[in-house]
Design a protein around this motif. Sequence first.
Motif, PDB file in Angstrom:
ATOM      1  N   GLY B 104       0.813  -1.225   0.000  1.00 19.13           N
ATOM      2  CA  GLY B 104       0.000   0.000   0.000  1.00 19.13           C
ATOM      3  C   GLY B 104       0.840   1.267   0.000  1.00 19.13           C
ATOM      4  N   GLY B 105       1.970   1.237  -0.685  1.00 20.32           N
ATOM      5  CA  GLY B 105       2.805   2.430  -0.794  1.00 20.32           C
ATOM      6  C   GLY B 105       3.723   2.656   0.401  1.00 20.32           C
ATOM      7  N   GLU B 106       3.781   1.676   1.301  1.00 14.67           N
ATOM      8  CA  GLU B 106       4.606   1.844   2.503  1.00 14.67           C
ATOM      9  C   GLU B 106       5.549   0.651   2.694  1.00 14.67           C
ATOM     10  OE1 GLU B 106       4.479   4.520   4.383  1.00 14.67           O
ATOM     11  OE2 GLU B 106       2.738   5.383   3.318  1.00 14.67           O
ATOM     12  N   ILE B 107       6.628   0.906   3.451  1.00 12.71           N
ATOM     13  CA  ILE B 107       7.437  -0.215   3.925  1.00 12.71           C
ATOM     14  C   ILE B 107       6.841  -0.642   5.255  1.00 12.71           C
ATOM     15  CG2 ILE B 107       9.724  -0.989   4.667  1.00 12.71           C
ATOM     16  CD1 ILE B 107      10.941   1.195   2.897  1.00 12.71           C
ATOM     17  N   VAL B 108       6.321  -1.850   5.290  1.00  6.44           N
ATOM     18  CA  VAL B 108       5.625  -2.328   6.488  1.00  6.44           C
ATOM     19  C   VAL B 108       6.616  -2.933   7.481  1.00  6.44           C
ATOM     20  CG1 VAL B 108       3.947  -4.044   7.301  1.00  6.44           C
ATOM     21  CG2 VAL B 108       3.485  -2.735   5.218  1.00  6.44           C
ATOM     22  N   HIS B 109       7.658  -3.583   6.933  1.00  5.94           N
ATOM     23  CA  HIS B 109       8.576  -4.313   7.806  1.00  5.94           C
ATOM     24  C   HIS B 109       9.906  -4.519   7.083  1.00  5.94           C
ATOM     25  CE1 HIS B 109       9.882  -7.265  10.827  1.00  5.94           C
ATOM     26  NE2 HIS B 109      10.255  -8.056   9.837  1.00  5.94           N
ATOM     27  N   ILE B 110      10.994  -4.444   7.860  1.00  4.24           N
ATOM     28  CA  ILE B 110      12.306  -4.806   7.312  1.00  4.24           C
ATOM     29  C   ILE B 110      12.937  -5.829   8.246  1.00  4.24           C
ATOM     30  CG2 ILE B 110      14.677  -3.996   6.924  1.00  4.24           C
ATOM     31  CD1 ILE B 110      13.539  -1.416   5.845  1.00  4.24           C
ATOM     32  N   HIS B 111      13.431  -6.919   7.655  1.00  8.45           N
ATOM     33  CA  HIS B 111      14.209  -7.875   8.436  1.00  8.45           C
ATOM     34  C   HIS B 111      15.673  -7.772   8.022  1.00  8.45           C
ATOM     35  CE1 HIS B 111      15.626 -11.438  10.481  1.00  8.45           C
ATOM     36  NE2 HIS B 111      16.077 -11.922   9.331  1.00  8.45           N
ATOM     37  N   ARG B 112      16.549  -7.643   9.001  1.00  9.54           N
ATOM     38  CA  ARG B 112      17.986  -7.647   8.744  1.00  9.54           C
ATOM     39  C   ARG B 112      18.515  -9.045   9.041  1.00  9.54           C
ATOM     40  NH1 ARG B 112      19.301  -2.010  12.052  1.00  9.54           N
ATOM     41  NH2 ARG B 112      18.731  -0.587  10.352  1.00  9.54           N
ATOM     42  N   LYS B 113      19.154  -9.633   8.067  1.00 10.07           N
ATOM     43  CA  LYS B 113      19.650 -11.006   8.210  1.00 10.07           C
ATOM     44  C   LYS B 113      20.517 -11.110   9.459  1.00 10.07           C
ATOM     45  CE  LYS B 113      21.875 -14.617   5.381  1.00 10.07           C
ATOM     46  NZ  LYS B 113      22.478 -14.869   4.052  1.00 10.07           N
ATOM     47  N   VAL B 114      20.184 -12.071  10.299  1.00  6.62           N
ATOM     48  CA  VAL B 114      20.881 -12.216  11.576  1.00  6.62           C
ATOM     49  C   VAL B 114      22.134 -13.070  11.409  1.00  6.62           C
ATOM     50  CG1 VAL B 114      20.696 -13.221  13.884  1.00  6.62           C
ATOM     51  CG2 VAL B 114      18.806 -11.854  12.959  1.00  6.62           C
ATOM     52  N   GLU B 124      29.938 -13.342   3.929  1.00 14.72           N
ATOM     53  CA  GLU B 124      29.077 -12.188   4.190  1.00 14.72           C
ATOM     54  C   GLU B 124      29.525 -11.355   5.383  1.00 14.72           C
ATOM     55  OE1 GLU B 124      24.808 -12.857   4.199  1.00 14.72           O
ATOM     56  OE2 GLU B 124      25.102 -14.565   2.871  1.00 14.72           O
ATOM     57  N   GLY B 125      30.013 -12.043   6.425  1.00  9.96           N
ATOM     58  CA  GLY B 125      30.359 -11.341   7.655  1.00  9.96           C
ATOM     59  C   GLY B 125      31.502 -10.353   7.482  1.00  9.96           C
ATOM     60  N   ARG B 126      32.272 -10.549   6.427  1.00  9.55           N
ATOM     61  CA  ARG B 126      33.369  -9.628   6.158  1.00  9.55           C
ATOM     62  C   ARG B 126      32.857  -8.277   5.654  1.00  9.55           C
ATOM     63  NH1 ARG B 126      39.027  -9.729   4.251  1.00  9.55           N
ATOM     64  NH2 ARG B 126      39.188  -7.877   2.959  1.00  9.55           N
ATOM     65  N   PHE B 127      31.732  -8.310   4.940  1.00 13.33           N
ATOM     66  CA  PHE B 127      31.274  -7.101   4.251  1.00 13.33           C
ATOM     67  C   PHE B 127      29.995  -6.504   4.841  1.00 13.33           C
ATOM     68  CE2 PHE B 127      33.564  -9.849   1.299  1.00 13.33           C
ATOM     69  CZ  PHE B 127      34.550  -8.988   0.857  1.00 13.33           C
ATOM     70  N   LEU B 128      29.311  -7.275   5.665  1.00 13.91           N
ATOM     71  CA  LEU B 128      27.988  -6.837   6.127  1.00 13.91           C
ATOM     72  C   LEU B 128      27.858  -6.954   7.646  1.00 13.91           C
ATOM     73  CD1 LEU B 128      26.072  -8.739   3.330  1.00 13.91           C
ATOM     74  CD2 LEU B 128      26.159  -6.249   3.527  1.00 13.91           C
ATOM     75  N   ALA B 129      26.946  -6.179   8.192  1.00 17.42           N
ATOM     76  CA  ALA B 129      26.657  -6.241   9.628  1.00 17.42           C
ATOM     77  C   ALA B 129      25.492  -7.198   9.853  1.00 17.42           C
ATOM     78  CB  ALA B 129      26.286  -4.850  10.138  1.00 17.42           C
ATOM     79  N   ALA B 130      25.503  -7.864  10.989  1.00 19.42           N
ATOM     80  CA  ALA B 130      24.439  -8.823  11.310  1.00 19.42           C
ATOM     81  C   ALA B 130      23.293  -8.127  12.040  1.00 19.42           C
ATOM     82  CB  ALA B 130      25.011  -9.941  12.182  1.00 19.42           C
ATOM     83  N   GLY B 131      22.077  -8.473  11.664  1.00 17.96           N
ATOM     84  CA  GLY B 131      20.911  -7.980  12.383  1.00 17.96           C
ATOM     85  C   GLY B 131      20.813  -8.659  13.734  1.00 17.96           C
ATOM     86  N   ASP B 132      19.989  -8.099  14.630  1.00 18.30           N
ATOM     87  CA  ASP B 132      19.842  -8.767  15.923  1.00 18.30           C
ATOM     88  C   ASP B 132      18.402  -8.792  16.424  1.00 18.30           C
ATOM     89  OD1 ASP B 132      21.855  -6.103  17.331  1.00 18.30           O
ATOM     90  OD2 ASP B 132      19.861  -6.096  16.462  1.00 18.30           O
ATOM     91  N   VAL B 133      17.489  -8.838  15.465  1.00 19.02           N
ATOM     92  CA  VAL B 133      16.081  -8.916  15.842  1.00 19.02           C
ATOM     93  C   VAL B 133      15.401 -10.009  15.021  1.00 19.02           C
ATOM     94  CG1 VAL B 133      13.883  -7.668  15.898  1.00 19.02           C
ATOM     95  CG2 VAL B 133      16.012  -6.439  16.380  1.00 19.02           C
ATOM     96  N   ILE B 134      14.672 -10.878  15.717  1.00 22.50           N
ATOM     97  CA  ILE B 134      13.823 -11.874  15.041  1.00 22.50           C
ATOM     98  C   ILE B 134      12.402 -11.602  15.520  1.00 22.50           C
ATOM     99  CG2 ILE B 134      13.277 -14.330  14.758  1.00 22.50           C
ATOM    100  CD1 ILE B 134      16.017 -14.050  13.782  1.00 22.50           C
ATOM    101  N   ARG B 135      11.563 -11.119  14.641  1.00 27.15           N
ATOM    102  CA  ARG B 135      10.240 -10.690  15.094  1.00 27.15           C
ATOM    103  C   ARG B 135       9.221 -10.850  13.969  1.00 27.15           C
ATOM    104  NH1 ARG B 135      11.183  -5.531  18.812  1.00 27.15           N
ATOM    105  NH2 ARG B 135      12.597  -7.041  19.785  1.00 27.15           N
ATOM    106  N   ALA B 136       8.062 -11.377  14.296  1.00 28.61           N
ATOM    107  CA  ALA B 136       6.979 -11.451  13.307  1.00 28.61           C
ATOM    108  C   ALA B 136       6.338 -10.070  13.162  1.00 28.61           C
ATOM    109  CB  ALA B 136       5.944 -12.486  13.737  1.00 28.61           C
TER     110      ALA B 136
END
Lengths: 283, 288
Positions: B104-114, B124-136
């Motif tokens: 609907g024209g919005e970002i409802v949710h973003i998951h950052r790969k943990v 991946e860990g060399r170039f990217l930061a790890a997320g720290d949230v797991i949430r529905a």
Amino acid sequence: MSSPSIEPASAAFSGFNAPLASRALVVLIHDEVTKVGFQRALIGLSGGIDSAVVAFLAAQALGPRNTFCVMMPYRTSTPASVRDAEAVIQTLGVEGLKIDISPMVDAYLETSPGTDRIRSGNVMARVRMMVLFDQSAAHQALVLGTSNKTELLVGYGTLFGDMASAVAPIGDLYKTEVRSLAKHLGVPSSILEKPPTADLWEGQSDEAELGLTYDELDRILVEVVDKRIPLDEMSERGFDPSQVERVMNMIRSTQFKRRSPIIPKISTRSVNHDFLYKRDWGK
Amino acid sequence: MKFQIALAQIKPLLGDIKKNLEIHLDFIHRAADQGADLVVFPELSLTGYYLEDLAPDVALEPGRSAVLDTIKGVTDQRRIDVVCGFVEVAPDYRFFNSAGYLSGGEIVHIHRKVYLPTYGMFDEGRFLAAGDVIRAFDNRFGRMGLLICEDLWHPSTLYLMAHDDAQVLLAVSAGPGRGLRREEKFGSMYAWEAITRSAAQAYMLYVAYVNRTGTEDGVIFSGGSELINPFGQGLVKARELDEDLCIGEIDMLEIRRARTLYPLLRDERLDLTLRELKRIYRKRYQLD
């Protein structure tokens, strides 16, 4: 010989899925050739099993019309090699080209008398490389290499010669697997059955030069490379420690062939060190 | 509630966001034309996978990204929700392997790969930061969980999503095919089938698994995206080793049916799990 408790490589690799390998490699060849903006591929066809398999895969991936096979015999090459290469070209209906490298090779060798057969063989391999990359530019065709995983690991190839290519489609397949793939693809039986040779001098044999059969080599390599079995456990598994040691020495002493030249790290961001982009960057 | 979900098994180009956006728009419109309500793209669908030093160059700021604005616009115009993958730059300049749910024209949710795989063929860990949230999260269809590739190989993420009431698990990946011995297909694909089926069956939820295809530097991404019902049965499956768009139906009543027949979530002892985890945690970090 190693103890009879070890199954032959043909049995150890019996679960190898040739149809799927073929499908995946056809996808890869098509993808890599078209990504760089080409339609065609170019293969140096020796008459042996490796280049025949690559030609079969390329013909499936790009169509026979877009597959150029270049035969580059030297005057000492076995006539059977050219006949077998011609059989591949005929079977597939691909474009064939024969370029005799004898005048080019001899012109150089005359300037350097007393060249032994190893050096001469390397010169031939590098002249073939020069021809292939020039024909690549002439036909807008990507050079497909024909090295297999066994050769790459033990370093049985000429650096900047037969090891030079843009894509090496069978570089992750052991010789045993290449044989299985060749059968699946329908490579002519005269090629399947003859003993493997680089054909750089008369009577040359890969297995005699390597000191092990491909069967023995592949059985050892799959254990130490793929399964990462510690070397001191190899004899418990029935392998001859001196053979294992011989293979490890071949791998270690040829590591330079599998890597880019060393570049001294001087600046803050350096090619080969921390300027990290894949070859397929932007593609 | 029933809705149609499209698995967009695309072949992104490495580091070419403009062309990847065109691919996305093409698939979104095709999915919408075929009646899909939600279309799911694979991991890093807007950027390609083996980014290495390209990661910062292709990173998007979710609040100020023309690319995401374009997709947001289409979700509104075509009434179709979109899940897509990208590199997200945070205000503190950490770069995440993220997937967004747009509606609907919005970002409802973003998951950052943990869990960033950094071993073997992965870095991946060399170039990217790890997320720290797991949430529905909630959306117009119900409650969903969004996980990226390696996240699914850690069963704790599935457990958390299920007990955070996810009814549909959106599982996006860039999974390379590998392992040809004694297999009818790539060994890695058996592993994905096992993980996605057991997740669906253990937690009585839908799993929409979307894997990419195409190749990067000789790595062959194997595809085989699949929609799995809360009984662990495959409903639709995309081709292997090629682009595909396939559409399946999610019927939320199936979840009720599965959870009625198998009230495993009802019987789960969160208190016990938590108690034992606390004990293990104290032991692991030598806190006693």
